[in-house]
Design a protein around this motif. Sequence first.
Motif, mmCIF file in Angstrom:
data_model
loop_
_atom_site.group_PDB
_atom_site.id
_atom_site.type_symbol
_atom_site.label_atom_id
_atom_site.label_comp_id
_atom_site.label_asym_id
_atom_site.label_seq_id
_atom_site.Cartn_x
_atom_site.Cartn_y
_atom_site.Cartn_z
ATOM 1 N N PHE A 146 0.852 -1.186 0.000
ATOM 2 C CA PHE A 146 0.000 0.000 0.000
ATOM 3 C C PHE A 146 0.893 1.243 0.000
ATOM 4 O O PHE A 146 1.850 1.325 0.769
ATOM 5 C CB PHE A 146 -0.892 0.035 1.250
ATOM 6 C CG PHE A 146 -1.821 -1.141 1.395
ATOM 7 C CD1 PHE A 146 -3.124 -1.069 0.932
ATOM 8 C CD2 PHE A 146 -1.379 -2.308 2.004
ATOM 9 C CE1 PHE A 146 -3.991 -2.146 1.074
ATOM 10 C CE2 PHE A 146 -2.235 -3.387 2.150
ATOM 11 C CZ PHE A 146 -3.532 -3.308 1.682
ATOM 12 N N THR A 147 0.580 2.203 -0.850
ATOM 13 C CA THR A 147 1.288 3.475 -0.873
ATOM 14 C C THR A 147 0.495 4.465 -1.713
ATOM 15 O O THR A 147 -0.346 4.067 -2.525
ATOM 16 C CB THR A 147 2.720 3.313 -1.445
ATOM 17 O OG1 THR A 147 3.426 4.547 -1.291
ATOM 18 C CG2 THR A 147 2.693 2.925 -2.910
ATOM 19 N N LYS A 242 5.336 -0.867 8.338
ATOM 20 C CA LYS A 242 5.381 0.452 7.703
ATOM 21 C C LYS A 242 6.828 0.857 7.495
ATOM 22 O O LYS A 242 7.660 0.719 8.402
ATOM 23 C CB LYS A 242 4.659 1.503 8.553
ATOM 24 C CG LYS A 242 4.601 2.880 7.870
ATOM 25 C CD LYS A 242 3.686 3.845 8.609
ATOM 26 C CE LYS A 242 4.321 4.351 9.878
ATOM 27 N NZ LYS A 242 3.539 5.470 10.493
ATOM 28 N N LEU A 243 7.127 1.354 6.296
ATOM 29 C CA LEU A 243 8.485 1.743 5.932
ATOM 30 C C LEU A 243 8.491 3.191 5.471
ATOM 31 O O LEU A 243 7.796 3.553 4.520
ATOM 32 C CB LEU A 243 9.020 0.839 4.813
ATOM 33 C CG LEU A 243 8.953 -0.670 5.076
ATOM 34 C CD1 LEU A 243 9.276 -1.444 3.813
ATOM 35 C CD2 LEU A 243 9.891 -1.060 6.210
ATOM 36 N N GLY A 250 16.814 11.460 -3.885
ATOM 37 C CA GLY A 250 15.453 11.896 -4.193
ATOM 38 C C GLY A 250 14.596 10.843 -4.866
ATOM 39 O O GLY A 250 13.398 11.057 -5.089
ATOM 40 N N GLU A 251 15.189 9.678 -5.190
ATOM 41 C CA GLU A 251 14.448 8.595 -5.841
ATOM 42 C C GLU A 251 14.945 7.243 -5.356
ATOM 43 O O GLU A 251 16.097 7.119 -4.920
ATOM 44 C CB GLU A 251 14.610 8.652 -7.368
ATOM 45 C CG GLU A 251 13.977 9.853 -8.042
ATOM 46 C CD GLU A 251 14.175 9.802 -9.553
ATOM 47 O OE1 GLU A 251 13.245 10.193 -10.282
ATOM 48 O OE2 GLU A 251 15.270 9.382 -9.993
ATOM 49 N N VAL A 252 14.072 6.240 -5.446
ATOM 50 C CA VAL A 252 14.467 4.858 -5.181
ATOM 51 C C VAL A 252 13.800 3.959 -6.220
ATOM 52 O O VAL A 252 12.770 4.320 -6.813
ATOM 53 C CB VAL A 252 14.054 4.364 -3.775
ATOM 54 C CG1 VAL A 252 14.895 4.967 -2.697
ATOM 55 C CG2 VAL A 252 12.564 4.605 -3.534
ATOM 56 N N HIS A 261 9.564 -0.104 -10.474
ATOM 57 C CA HIS A 261 9.262 1.294 -10.776
ATOM 58 C C HIS A 261 10.203 2.196 -9.978
ATOM 59 O O HIS A 261 10.629 1.845 -8.871
ATOM 60 C CB HIS A 261 7.816 1.642 -10.420
ATOM 61 C CG HIS A 261 6.796 0.902 -11.227
ATOM 62 N ND1 HIS A 261 6.386 1.320 -12.474
ATOM 63 C CD2 HIS A 261 6.113 -0.244 -10.963
ATOM 64 C CE1 HIS A 261 5.480 0.479 -12.941
ATOM 65 N NE2 HIS A 261 5.301 -0.480 -12.055
ATOM 66 N N THR A 262 10.502 3.366 -10.535
ATOM 67 C CA THR A 262 11.236 4.395 -9.808
ATOM 68 C C THR A 262 10.222 5.291 -9.105
ATOM 69 O O THR A 262 9.264 5.765 -9.728
ATOM 70 C CB THR A 262 12.107 5.225 -10.762
ATOM 71 O OG1 THR A 262 13.086 4.375 -11.359
ATOM 72 C CG2 THR A 262 12.816 6.345 -10.011
ATOM 73 N N MET A 263 10.436 5.515 -7.794
ATOM 74 C CA MET A 263 9.498 6.304 -7.007
ATOM 75 C C MET A 263 10.236 7.456 -6.325
ATOM 76 O O MET A 263 11.427 7.361 -6.003
ATOM 77 C CB MET A 263 8.780 5.422 -5.982
ATOM 78 C CG MET A 263 7.997 4.282 -6.620
ATOM 79 S SD MET A 263 7.008 3.330 -5.452
ATOM 80 C CE MET A 263 5.722 4.521 -5.046
ATOM 81 N N THR A 264 9.500 8.550 -6.115
ATOM 82 C CA THR A 264 10.067 9.772 -5.550
ATOM 83 C C THR A 264 10.109 9.698 -4.022
ATOM 84 O O THR A 264 9.189 9.177 -3.385
ATOM 85 C CB THR A 264 9.235 10.982 -5.994
ATOM 86 O OG1 THR A 264 9.193 11.032 -7.425
ATOM 87 C CG2 THR A 264 9.835 12.279 -5.472
ATOM 88 N N LEU A 265 11.183 10.245 -3.449
ATOM 89 C CA LEU A 265 11.324 10.333 -1.996
ATOM 90 C C LEU A 265 10.892 11.713 -1.512
ATOM 91 O O LEU A 265 10.990 12.694 -2.262
ATOM 92 C CB LEU A 265 12.785 10.079 -1.600
ATOM 93 C CG LEU A 265 13.326 8.684 -1.939
ATOM 94 C CD1 LEU A 265 14.800 8.590 -1.544
ATOM 95 C CD2 LEU A 265 12.515 7.601 -1.238
ATOM 96 N N PRO A 266 10.415 11.819 -0.254
ATOM 97 C CA PRO A 266 10.212 10.746 0.714
ATOM 98 C C PRO A 266 9.042 9.838 0.318
ATOM 99 O O PRO A 266 8.145 10.255 -0.416
ATOM 100 C CB PRO A 266 9.934 11.485 2.017
ATOM 101 C CG PRO A 266 9.319 12.783 1.580
ATOM 102 C CD PRO A 266 10.026 13.134 0.299
ATOM 103 N N LEU A 267 9.090 8.609 0.841
ATOM 104 C CA LEU A 267 8.122 7.585 0.429
ATOM 105 C C LEU A 267 7.693 6.787 1.651
ATOM 106 O O LEU A 267 8.518 6.447 2.503
ATOM 107 C CB LEU A 267 8.777 6.659 -0.598
ATOM 108 C CG LEU A 267 7.996 5.421 -1.056
ATOM 109 C CD1 LEU A 267 6.759 5.824 -1.827
ATOM 110 C CD2 LEU A 267 8.897 4.532 -1.908
ATOM 111 N N ILE A 268 6.406 6.508 1.736
ATOM 112 C CA ILE A 268 5.887 5.647 2.804
ATOM 113 C C ILE A 268 5.212 4.435 2.167
ATOM 114 O O ILE A 268 4.357 4.578 1.286
ATOM 115 C CB ILE A 268 4.881 6.393 3.711
ATOM 116 C CG1 ILE A 268 5.570 7.552 4.431
ATOM 117 C CG2 ILE A 268 4.268 5.437 4.728
ATOM 118 C CD1 ILE A 268 4.634 8.381 5.300
ATOM 119 N N LEU A 269 5.623 3.258 2.595
ATOM 120 C CA LEU A 269 5.052 2.004 2.107
ATOM 121 C C LEU A 269 4.519 1.203 3.291
ATOM 122 O O LEU A 269 5.141 1.193 4.364
ATOM 123 C CB LEU A 269 6.104 1.168 1.390
ATOM 124 C CG LEU A 269 6.758 1.756 0.146
ATOM 125 C CD1 LEU A 269 8.092 1.064 -0.119
ATOM 126 C CD2 LEU A 269 5.858 1.585 -1.061
#
Length: 304
Positions: A146-147, A242-243, A250-252, A261-269
């Motif tokens: 979930f995010t 929760k992570l 700025g990306e992970v 997929h490349t996702m933008t930081l900050p990120l909560i999963l």
Amino acid sequence: MENAIEIKNLEKVVIAIYGKQLESSFKNELELLFDILEKHQVEVVIYAPFYEYLIKEFNLQISIRALFRTSGEVKHLADYMLSLGGDGTFLESVAFIEESCIPVLGINFGRLGFLANISTEDIGAAIDLLLSKKYSIERRSLLQVFTDKNPFLNFPFGLNDLTIQKKGTSMINVNAYIDDDFLCTYWADGLIISTPTGSTAYSLSVGGPIVSPSLPSFLISPIAPHHLTVRPFVIPDSCTLKLEVTGRSGEVDVSLDSYSHTMTLPLILEVKKAPFHIGLVNLQGTNFFKTLRNKLLWGVDKRN
């Protein structure tokens, strides 16, 4: 068998087939497979791009009932899903059966083949055992992700693992919470959250333990952690994990089984146990522990 998944009782057996590109040297094995299915009057439902590929590249003559491109076109129709390829192909096939409980059997046209554990030399015997119902069904758990702006929204489930990896040279920071209780901050190149099925995949290569598939658990395995005190950790899969991910780049890169997929930081999963299981076919004479010995040479000692 306890916890067995019930198979639909249809007059004719319907087998869905999923695959991708295969080496040209496998033409004889493919011809044998489809000849055996036709001999047993099995109705074949095949992934459309794979069917087109087989016709073009192998010039195969295949008798089929239907083609499918989406899960909705196959998951209520087939009795079994047959994955042709390696473990990556097997993982992709799972996305087409979703919660339908169609059992999956993998024939290994790839390399290691831990999930796709039937060798091409055993195609004939394997299909005979399957159609004679000489098998058991092993329930395998999945994780759900979930995010916000979830890039995996079409199928946010993983049979193997969720992997978060740095993009660039800088480490990432991951604050981990279990049921809202703080666990720790991981300073690392990445983090793997795996199911017991995924414990023999990427998690294993970073030092994670092998976990029996029947154990209800998640594994948290850091990738190259900058700690001497952080090691892989096993938690109950009844937990919500929760992570919170931050980092200088700025990306992970975030991967869920075969999809990335490349996702933008900050990120909560958030990671939870999926509300359904996948059924893996264990043909007579095969099981997880035998596969462990054959594929990973578990317990092999040259002195014996």
